[in-house]
Write a protein that holds these residues in place. Structure first.
Motif, PDB file in Angstrom:
ATOM      1  N   THR A   1      -2.892  -7.768  -2.751  1.00  4.34           N
ATOM      2  CA  THR A   1      -3.546  -6.488  -2.925  1.00  4.34           C
ATOM      3  C   THR A   1      -2.477  -5.409  -3.072  1.00  4.34           C
ATOM      4  OG1 THR A   1      -5.439  -7.171  -1.565  1.00  4.34           O
ATOM      5  CG2 THR A   1      -5.151  -4.811  -1.938  1.00  4.34           C
TER       6      THR A   1
ATOM      7  N   GLU B   1      -2.188  -1.358  -3.540  1.00  2.00           N
ATOM      8  CA  GLU B   1      -2.894  -0.078  -3.499  1.00  2.00           C
ATOM      9  C   GLU B   1      -1.917   1.051  -3.808  1.00  2.00           C
ATOM     10  OE1 GLU B   1      -5.966   0.864  -2.901  1.00  2.00           O
ATOM     11  OE2 GLU B   1      -7.030  -0.791  -1.946  1.00  2.00           O
TER      12      GLU B   1
ATOM     13  N   ARG C   1      -5.270  -1.280  -7.625  1.00  3.48           N
ATOM     14  CA  ARG C   1      -6.121  -0.124  -7.880  1.00  3.48           C
ATOM     15  C   ARG C   1      -5.433   1.178  -7.454  1.00  3.48           C
ATOM     16  NH1 ARG C   1      -8.778  -3.600  -4.281  1.00  3.48           N
ATOM     17  NH2 ARG C   1      -8.720  -2.970  -2.097  1.00  3.48           N
ATOM     18  N   ASN C   2      -5.927   2.256  -8.047  1.00  8.44           N
ATOM     19  CA  ASN C   2      -5.501   3.609  -7.695  1.00  8.44           C
ATOM     20  C   ASN C   2      -4.002   3.817  -7.871  1.00  8.44           C
ATOM     21  OD1 ASN C   2      -8.187   4.112  -6.842  1.00  8.44           O
ATOM     22  ND2 ASN C   2      -7.732   3.285  -4.803  1.00  8.44           N
TER      23      ASN C   2
ATOM     24  N   ASP D   1       0.831  -1.195   0.000  1.00  8.00           N
ATOM     25  CA  ASP D   1       0.000   0.000   0.000  1.00  8.00           C
ATOM     26  C   ASP D   1       0.874   1.256   0.000  1.00  8.00           C
ATOM     27  OD1 ASP D   1      -1.954   1.906   0.312  1.00  8.00           O
ATOM     28  OD2 ASP D   1      -2.428   1.395   2.384  1.00  8.00           O
ATOM     29  N   ASP D   2       0.700   2.096  -1.002  1.00  9.10           N
ATOM     30  CA  ASP D   2       1.348   3.406  -1.041  1.00  9.10           C
ATOM     31  C   ASP D   2       2.875   3.298  -1.004  1.00  9.10           C
ATOM     32  OD1 ASP D   2       1.356   6.171  -1.216  1.00  9.10           O
ATOM     33  OD2 ASP D   2       1.263   6.459   0.952  1.00  9.10           O
TER      34      ASP D   2
END
Length: 242
Positions: A201, A203, A232-233, A180-181
């Motif tokens: 996942t 992100e 995503r994103n 994530d990030d």
């Protein structure tokens, strides 16, 4: 007994020997000396808590933590949450700082200068690990045989990370991975070496990583064995912003 307090109340808890959950939020900003002093205060409280299973220490400024190895609850603690900056001359992480039977570890805003994986991967009982803003370096390396019982890993907010190397035999039973990030990570690690991974996942990836995970992308061969993949994103780079 469960207790969550602010730092002003800590001296009143010396009599609580049956604590199972203890969380403290330190609202003041500590310098090096202040963090050392507060850790000594915390240890004086925790020295009688032989039943402690969950410990959470959250701080602004430097994190007052020097390891639980000299506490009677060292063998009992299963979940540990540490939020705040680890200044190197206060407490450089070592394996013996962490509880022997630790199963869940969350490090937030630690700003570690050196790759923490060579230390953390030696925690034999660890099942869940979350690192968020906890490392400011550029490279992570997971060694062969490391993280033998890890089932879930989340890497978040590692804004300088651009290379992650996973050796064959690392994280042998990892089932869930969240990235994530980490927008400077342009290429996935060799996830095909993590044979039991069931869910990935991603992100806020970089555009390059996002494209690499699409059909015919350069990272597709690394993830085709994973039953569930979500991305995503994507994080726009400066050249993408008009």
């Amino acid at each position: 007994m469960d207790v969550h307090i602010h730092i002003e109340s800590v001296v009143e808890l010396g009599f609580c020997i049956n604590l199972r959950t203890f969380g403290i939020f330190i609202v003041c900003y500590l310098d090096n000396g202040g963090a050392i002093k507060e850790w000594q205060n915390l240890k004086s409280v925790l020295k009688n808590t032989v039943q402690l299973l969950y410990l959470s220490i959250r701080a602004h400024g430097f994190l007052p933590f020097g390891g639980t190895k000299d506490l009677p609850c060292h063998e009992k603690i299963q979940k540990l949450v540490l939020r705040g900056e680890w200044e190197r001359n206060i407490c450089v992480p070592t394996v013996d700082m962490f509880p022997t039977n630790l199963t869940k570890l969350r490090l937030v805003s630690s700003k570690l200068q050196e790759d923490p994986m060579p230390i953390l991967e030696r925690l034999q009982s660890l099942r869940i690990l979350c690192l968020y803003g906890s490392y400011v370096g550029t490279v992570l390396i997971c060694s062969t045989g490391g993280f033998p019982n890890l089932e879930k890993l989340k890497l978040g907010g590692l804004h300088n990370l651009h290379h992650w190397d996973i050796k064959e035999g690392a994280m042998p039973i990892l089932r869930r991975l969240i990235i994530d990030d980490c927008y400077k990570l342009h290429v996935l690690p060799e996830l095909q070496k993590v044979h039991n991974l069931q869910e990935l996942t991603v992100e806020g990836p970089s555009r390059e990583l996002w494209e690499g995970m699409q059909m015919q992308g350069k990272d597709v061969h690394k993830i085709k064995h994973i039953p569930s993949v979500s991305i995503r994103n994507y994080h726009p780079q400066e050249e993408d912003i008009t």
